[in-house]
Design an enzyme around this catalytic site. Structure first.
Site, PDB file in Angstrom:
ATOM      1  N   HIS A 648       0.801  -1.218   0.000  1.00  0.00           N
ATOM      2  CA  HIS A 648       0.000   0.000   0.000  1.00  0.00           C
ATOM      3  C   HIS A 648       0.837   1.273   0.000  1.00  0.00           C
ATOM      4  O   HIS A 648       0.305   2.380   0.014  1.00  0.00           O
ATOM      5  CB  HIS A 648      -0.908  -0.034   1.237  1.00  0.00           C
ATOM      6  CG  HIS A 648      -2.110   0.838   1.157  1.00  0.00           C
ATOM      7  ND1 HIS A 648      -2.394   1.798   2.109  1.00  0.00           N
ATOM      8  CD2 HIS A 648      -3.107   0.910   0.245  1.00  0.00           C
ATOM      9  CE1 HIS A 648      -3.515   2.415   1.790  1.00  0.00           C
ATOM     10  NE2 HIS A 648      -3.966   1.898   0.663  1.00  0.00           N
ATOM     11  N   LYS A 650       2.996   4.470  -1.163  1.00  0.00           N
ATOM     12  CA  LYS A 650       2.948   5.370  -2.317  1.00  0.00           C
ATOM     13  C   LYS A 650       4.118   6.338  -2.217  1.00  0.00           C
ATOM     14  O   LYS A 650       4.071   7.312  -1.468  1.00  0.00           O
ATOM     15  CB  LYS A 650       1.630   6.165  -2.352  1.00  0.00           C
ATOM     16  CG  LYS A 650       0.348   5.317  -2.334  1.00  0.00           C
ATOM     17  CD  LYS A 650      -0.360   5.460  -1.041  1.00  0.00           C
ATOM     18  CE  LYS A 650      -1.730   4.847  -0.989  1.00  0.00           C
ATOM     19  NZ  LYS A 650      -2.031   3.672  -1.707  1.00  0.00           N
ATOM     20  N   ASP A 655      16.454  11.678  -8.190  1.00  0.00           N
ATOM     21  CA  ASP A 655      17.602  12.527  -7.901  1.00  0.00           C
ATOM     22  C   ASP A 655      17.280  13.945  -8.358  1.00  0.00           C
ATOM     23  O   ASP A 655      16.530  14.155  -9.316  1.00  0.00           O
ATOM     24  CB  ASP A 655      18.860  11.994  -8.595  1.00  0.00           C
ATOM     25  CG  ASP A 655      18.749  12.053 -10.108  1.00  0.00           C
ATOM     26  OD1 ASP A 655      19.530  12.782 -10.736  1.00  0.00           O
ATOM     27  OD2 ASP A 655      17.865  11.353 -10.669  1.00  0.00           O
ATOM     28  N   HIS A 984      -9.458  10.229   1.364  1.00  0.00           N
ATOM     29  CA  HIS A 984      -8.455   9.180   1.259  1.00  0.00           C
ATOM     30  C   HIS A 984      -7.199   9.543   2.055  1.00  0.00           C
ATOM     31  O   HIS A 984      -6.206   8.831   2.017  1.00  0.00           O
ATOM     32  CB  HIS A 984      -8.111   8.952  -0.221  1.00  0.00           C
ATOM     33  CG  HIS A 984      -7.299   7.732  -0.487  1.00  0.00           C
ATOM     34  ND1 HIS A 984      -5.940   7.777  -0.731  1.00  0.00           N
ATOM     35  CD2 HIS A 984      -7.649   6.421  -0.550  1.00  0.00           C
ATOM     36  CE1 HIS A 984      -5.493   6.546  -0.952  1.00  0.00           C
ATOM     37  NE2 HIS A 984      -6.507   5.710  -0.835  1.00  0.00           N
ATOM     38  N   LYS A 986      -4.392  10.221   4.955  1.00  0.00           N
ATOM     39  CA  LYS A 986      -3.839   9.430   6.054  1.00  0.00           C
ATOM     40  C   LYS A 986      -2.881  10.323   6.843  1.00  0.00           C
ATOM     41  O   LYS A 986      -1.663  10.184   6.754  1.00  0.00           O
ATOM     42  CB  LYS A 986      -3.073   8.204   5.535  1.00  0.00           C
ATOM     43  CG  LYS A 986      -3.935   7.190   4.785  1.00  0.00           C
ATOM     44  CD  LYS A 986      -3.831   7.384   3.307  1.00  0.00           C
ATOM     45  CE  LYS A 986      -4.442   6.256   2.503  1.00  0.00           C
ATOM     46  NZ  LYS A 986      -5.789   5.863   2.827  1.00  0.00           N
ATOM     47  N   ASP A 991      -1.202  19.833  17.774  1.00  0.00           N
ATOM     48  CA  ASP A 991      -0.797  21.113  18.379  1.00  0.00           C
ATOM     49  C   ASP A 991      -0.160  22.083  17.395  1.00  0.00           C
ATOM     50  O   ASP A 991       0.603  22.975  17.794  1.00  0.00           O
ATOM     51  CB  ASP A 991       0.178  20.870  19.543  1.00  0.00           C
ATOM     52  CG  ASP A 991      -0.479  20.143  20.711  1.00  0.00           C
ATOM     53  OD1 ASP A 991      -1.714  20.089  20.748  1.00  0.00           O
ATOM     54  OD2 ASP A 991       0.256  19.629  21.570  1.00  0.00           O
TER      55      ASP A 991
END
Length: 1133
Positions: A648, A650, A655, A984, A986, A991
């Site tokens: 999963h 991504k 360079d 989608h 994540k 703070d």
């Protein structure tokens, strides 16, 4: 490249070997005390917010309701708890440890923990930084050679007991031994594979014991029942109460009935114990931990029932410091092999020797120990092969956030087809709750509550350190210049460099408001796919891409101001023709195949085969990587892992120009795959771009039939660019995965040389290495510190040690037939515990802490994140400090919301919400504030949605609906012109000073490490923290959150600068409620904001129900709070 064929050395040493503290003794020996305790939490002075108001963004809301209390900032903790006693409490068993029983074991290694802010003992490594924990545990004995250390992991197991006595002494048994495996049915196996990462060890300092009688396993199996946790066993009569709470933490010193932090045992928490009059029973639960046999295959766990009277259920919130030393006189569970050997022994000597070969050594149990609290396995030793007197000397320092009556040490025998229970040692939580160290040797009890074999004992020590004593959590996430990052992780904290934070694939110029930061700077809204396009285009040496899905037809640049017709496939082929090494590591969807011209797209429509075919005759190398359980796992387990779980991650690694004709490595990490359906902007159109930007990129898997002129599914995501030494750690992750996936198999092994395709950077003079990587000076106020985290196991990477004892310094968790990096979970728990003001989360899923649900406690969704958040709020309520949590999730998981899998996920999500709100309500009751505040004054869930009115420029034709199709989801979507925005993301912001972004969802699949493979980054600016500013920081992370809130709410308001304030919480909730009403109304209107209250009702007592009149999702159907539909559990948690 051929020297990559062997295991690569760990390139980082051990950056978190934890400060030196003496190794614990063998039981019974004195030890010098730890450094003295110090609890001087960082003070948080109250400062005004001196910033000017932002101009109102064009979407006016009515004024929020009057706050019932004034906004306040957090104040320092007040901990009056006395330090724990240095003397261990007496062992409840009649065995005392003899020092000579554990004489001079072989020196073992000390591998790092998966968390959690307490230094494991180490005498062989220098202290890399001062002890940040300031804990004063009990005394230990004379230092010994450094010992094996492993850390936490979370699974599930439950144990009930029934015997006439509580904690009885061992009793001789005369039953004949029997051999049977513990596998019975698809949901009743521990593991169907052999333990290969166990170490053979026979310690001659233990007196070897002869096999002894133990209960026939056939008898045990005949009484097996599955514990579904829906009911409880009748409670036994109350035993005399034990009151060890005189020195217990202030947060847990509550005695009245029903109190959350000190309630007596009751059935609502599933902790009742059987009556002595009940017939003997055996408890076997069906959803156990993946770390104790792997959640890949739910396991059978036969555990003795005992009556222990009324044990008090107490909240353990902090860390457990555990040593598992060794066991003696274990029964021989491998009687089948012993009988076979005896049969061969009766043959003539030369024949038996030929048959047995080198098998003249004794065949006996392969023991290991699982440690569990309530339903969750929190630790597991490695397996020691063929030993009835195993010596582990293994250390665990694990976080706990569990309501429990006992801590269980379950001794098992590892087998080819699973694991057999040997017996259990149970330590009452009451005995450890005061913080005193409990240490001793305990009989291992079988199903009758008697020793499994005469003299069978387990030596251990355990000490509870409440969170109040862990000062690393008291001063914020990035607590100052001496902060060394999240300890116990594979990759170290990398200092210096820069980070760019992205929202959505693209942000058009001028679309979002200007946001002022400190020192007169303004937040710059990044353009993610545009930056990736340019980074690939400017690469000169390498382009490495990992993805759940990579589609060669996707166009990265679509903005009118930056026109480009190049597809990703064309761009990569062009770069490979220029001599750039282009490698794609893509998950191999097992349902997507191309065999003899027959092609299937696959259930997930990841385009993996299509992309591979496109690059087939080019120099672009595409490696389709299946999710493998490893060759040493059973066939059934391999099929389950390969079918259900995925790769999963991504990432894009290239360079880039470093100046002076040198090149450096930069990396993109986050939630965006380079595939169809992902391109979107903060406007999130659903109809207006169907004939333009999204003409060849329509994506909406909610509709199962034809979707002509239906709304597209808008896509909201978070991503990042890392231009710092941490980018080299992302490169290391790619290399470790590539080497594992590209390993020759079958006939390819016969090749004398193997080209693994990876570039060796040390052989390319113009690419600088990680030690020389240019970075922004630490004195630069805009400098970043970055750390890389993963969820991954040794079946997916090359370089992890084969022997779990060789994991020294790599901070890996010991699992069945594998080693596990679960540092993403470690990072989340660390950040939540250290939060002082607010937490903002965007995530595709939110499921966890099932061990504390009202039902389905043994599900196995045991990540700590939801419970830690709820306990953080409860802690602040008791301290009379403001704290707020905002969680944004999708309206429903992607796909058909009426489907079985989606409904079950929603059902688990509802259970998680319910547990959190009930925890908050109980905290309000404890301090008498339930009338003044509601749980939603601290915690709120939101989703996103959009609605477009028809205008003169609408390019979509009117579709005439037949009477039969007028009420289909497609027809209703066209009619009502609305659809959810799919979250989608994540990510988590704490703070305004710390951010975690990556590919990992908040569920067991992403956090466990043995399921989906994940990667994430945690980052902060050391000049923009509360510890540095002594006020709310206004750096890039603050600008990022404010930009996200501007996208979702359509405005920027003054109260957004104080997200923990009651005014802000109620204002944002009011906005969400108004937007939901507009989204759900019959009248079609143009929505100017997207933030919707998640469509559930939370009453003042924390009960979560569907909104009245909105029990199902608009247009598409499906129960909002989900439903319990039978389906494979591992798929939905």
């Amino acid at each position: 490249m051929d020297n990559y064929g062997s295991s690569s050395s760990y390139p980082y040493g051990n950056p978190y070997a934890y400060p030196g503290q003496p190794a614990p003794p063998y039981p019974g020996l004195p030890a010098p005390p730890y450094p003295p305790s110090s609890s001087d939490p960082f003070p948080h002075p109250v400062y005004p917010y001196p910033y000017n108001s932002f101009p109102s963004y064009p979407y006016p809301y009515p004024s929020p309701p009057e706050s019932s209390s004034s906004t306040s900032h957090s104040v320092p903790f007040d901990y009056n708890r006395p330090p724990p006693s240095s003397a261990p409490i007496p062992c409840p068993y009649p065995y005392q440890v003899r020092p000579e029983a554990y004489c001079a074991p072989p020196p073992s290694s000390h591998s790092g923990p998966s968390d959690y802010n307490q230094p494991p003992p180490s005498t062989s490594h220098p202290t890399p930084y001062p002890n940040p924990y300031q804990v004063q545990p009990a005394s230990h004995g004379t230092p010994q050679p450094s010992l094996q250390h492993h850390s936490s992991f979370h699974g599930s197991s439950r144990y009930h007991y029934e015997t006439p006595e509580a904690y009885p002494p061992p009793v001789n048994q005369s039953q004949a031994p029997s051999r049977a495996n513990s596998f019975s049915g698809p949901y009743r196996r521990e593991n169907m594979s052999s333990e290969v990462n166990g170490a053979s060890q026979n310690n001659h300092d233990f007196n070897p014991s002869r096999p002894s009688a133990y209960p026939p396993l056939d008898d045990l199996l005949s009484n097996v029942h599955l514990s579904d946790n829906h009911g409880t066993v009748p409670a036994s009569p109350s035993a005399p109460s034990v009151n060890p709470l005189a020195n217990s933490p202030q947060s847990a010193r509550y005695e009245r009935q029903g109190n959350f932090y000190g309630y007596p045992n009751d059935s609502s928490y599933g902790m009742s114990y059987s009556s002595p009059l009940d017939p003997p029973k055996v408890s076997a639960h069906s959803y156990s931990s993946s770390f104790d046999g792997s959640q890949h295959s739910p396991n059978l766990q036969i555990v003795p029932l005992q009556n222990k009277g009324s044990l008090k259920v107490l909240l353990l919130h902090g860390n457990l410091d555990i040593w598992v030393y060794g066991a003696k006189n274990l029964p021989n569970m491998d009687m089948f092999h012993k009988t076979l050997g005896d049969m061969f022994a009766k043959l003539p000597g030369n024949v038996s020797n030929k048959i047995e070969g080198h098998m003249n050594r004794k065949i006996t149990s392969d023991p290991y120990v699982s440690i569990s609290v309530t339903n969750a396995v929190i630790g597991r030793t490695f397996v020691i092969s063929n030993s009835e007197n195993p010596v582990w000397m293994q250390h665990f320092y694990v976080p706990v956030a569990h309501n429990a009556a006992e801590v269980h040490f379950v001794v098992k025998d590892s087998d080819v087809v699973g694991s057999q229970l040997i017996g259990v040692v149970a330590i009452p939580v009451e005995h450890i709750f005061s913080g005193e160290k409990v240490e001793g040797t305990y009989p291992i009890l079988n199903n009758s509550g008697k020793p499994c074999k005469q003299g069978a004992v387990l030596s251990l020590s355990i000490q509870y350190i409440p969170i109040e004593q862990l000062s690393i959590y008291h001063q914020g996430v990035g607590e100052g210049p001496d902060y060394h990052g999240v300890p116990g992780t594979y990759f170290p904290l990398r200092k210096g460099g820069s980070v760019t934070l992205y929202q959505d694939a693209h942000v058009p110029d001028g679309f979002l408001p200007n946001l002022q930061l400190d020192r007169g700077m303004y937040y710059v809204h990044g353009k993610c796919w545009y930056d990736i396009f340019n980074a690939i285009k400017q690469a000169r040496r390498l382009i490495y891409i990992t993805g759940w899905s990579v589609w060669h037809k996707v166009r990265l640049v679509r903005d009118a101001g930056y026109p480009s017709d190049s597809t990703l496939g064309d761009l990569l082929r062009t770069k490979s023709q220029e001599g750039v090494r282009v490698l794609l590591l893509v998950w191999d969807d097992p349902t997507s195949r191309s065999i003899l011209g027959y092609k299937t797209d696959g259930v997930m429509q990841t385009h993996d085969e299509e992309t591979r075919r496109f690059f087939k005759h080019s120099s672009v190398q595409v490696l389709l990587c299946p999710r493998s359980a490893g060759k040493r796992h059973s066939w059934a387990k391999q099929k389950e892992v390969g079918t259900i779980y995925t790769h999963h991650q991504k990432t894009v690694i290239v360079d880039a120009d470093a100046g002076n004709n040198r090149r450096k490595i930069i990396a993109f990490v986050g939630g965006l795959d380079l595939c169809n359906g992902r391109y979107d902007t903060p406007e999130h159109p659903i109809f207006r771009t169907l004939q333009t930007v999204h003409k060849d990129d329509y994506h909406n898997p909610t509709y199962t039939g034809a979707a002509v002129c239906c709304p597209r599914e808008p896509w909201h995501d978070l991503h990042s660019k890392i231009d710092s030494p941490a980018a080299y750690d992302v490169l290391t992750n790619f290399e470790e995965r590539w080497l594992k996936a590209a390993k020759p198999r079958g006939i390819k092994k016969l090749k004398t040389s193997y080209d693994d395709s990876l570039l060796r950077l040390e052989r390319i003079p113009d690419i600088i290495g990680v030690s020389d990587a240019p970075s922004v000076s630490e004195n630069d106020p805009e400098s970043w510190h970055v750390q890389i985290f993963r969820s991954i196991d040794s079946n997916s990477v090359k370089g992890f040690p084969k022997d779990p004892k060789d994991a020294t310094g790599k901070n890996l968790v010991c699992g069945k037939n594998m080693l596990i990096d679960m540092s993403i979970h470690t990072a989340y728990v660390k950040a939540i515990r250290a939060a002082q003001h607010f937490i903002y989360i965007e995530n595709q899923y939110f499921i966890g802490s099932s061990y504390n649900w009202g039902s389905y406690k043994d599900l196995g969704a045991n990540n700590l994140i939801p419970m830690e958040i709820a306990l953080k709020i409860a802690e602040k309520i008791r301290a009379n400090e403001r704290f707020a949590v905002y969680i944004v999730i999708p309206m429903w998981p992607e796909g058909n919301p009426t489907g079985a899998a989606t409904q079950r996920i929603l059902f688990w999500q509802h259970k998680t919400m319910q547990m959190m709100y009930e925890t908050i309500y109980k905290a309000l009751m404890e301090v008498g504030l339930e009338a003044a505040f509601s749980p939603q004054d601290y915690l709120n869930f939101f989703c996103l949605g959009n609605r477009e009115a028809i205008d003169a420029y609408d390019p979509n034709p009117v579709v005439s609906e037949s009477p039969n199709a007028a009420n289909t989801p497609q027809a209703l979507g066209r009619k009502n012109r609305r659809f959810m925005i799919y979250v989608h993301s994540k990510g988590m912001i704490v703070d305004d000073e710390y951010v975690i972004l990556g590919s990992a969802n908040i569920n067991q699949r992403s956090m466990e490490g043995t399921r989906d493979t994940e990667i994430a980054m945690g980052a902060y600016q050391p000049d923009h923290t509360w510890a540095k500013k002594l006020r709310n920081p206004c750096g890039q992370i603050y600008g990022y959150r404010m930009s996200l809130w501007a996208e979702h709410t359509g405005t920027v308001e003054d109260c957004f600068m104080q997200p923990e304030s009651l005014e802000c919480v109620r204002r944002v909730r009011t906005m969400g409620e108004m937007n939901w009403k507009e989204f759900a109304a019959d009248e079609v209107t143009e929505m100017r904001a997207h933030l919707l209250k998640y469509p559930v009702e939370v009453d003042r007592r924390g009960k979560v129900r569907p909104l009245p009149g909105h029990e199902n999702f608009p247009d598409v159907g499906g129960n909002i709070v989900g439903s319990f539909i039978a389906i494979q559990e591992n798929l939905t948690i």
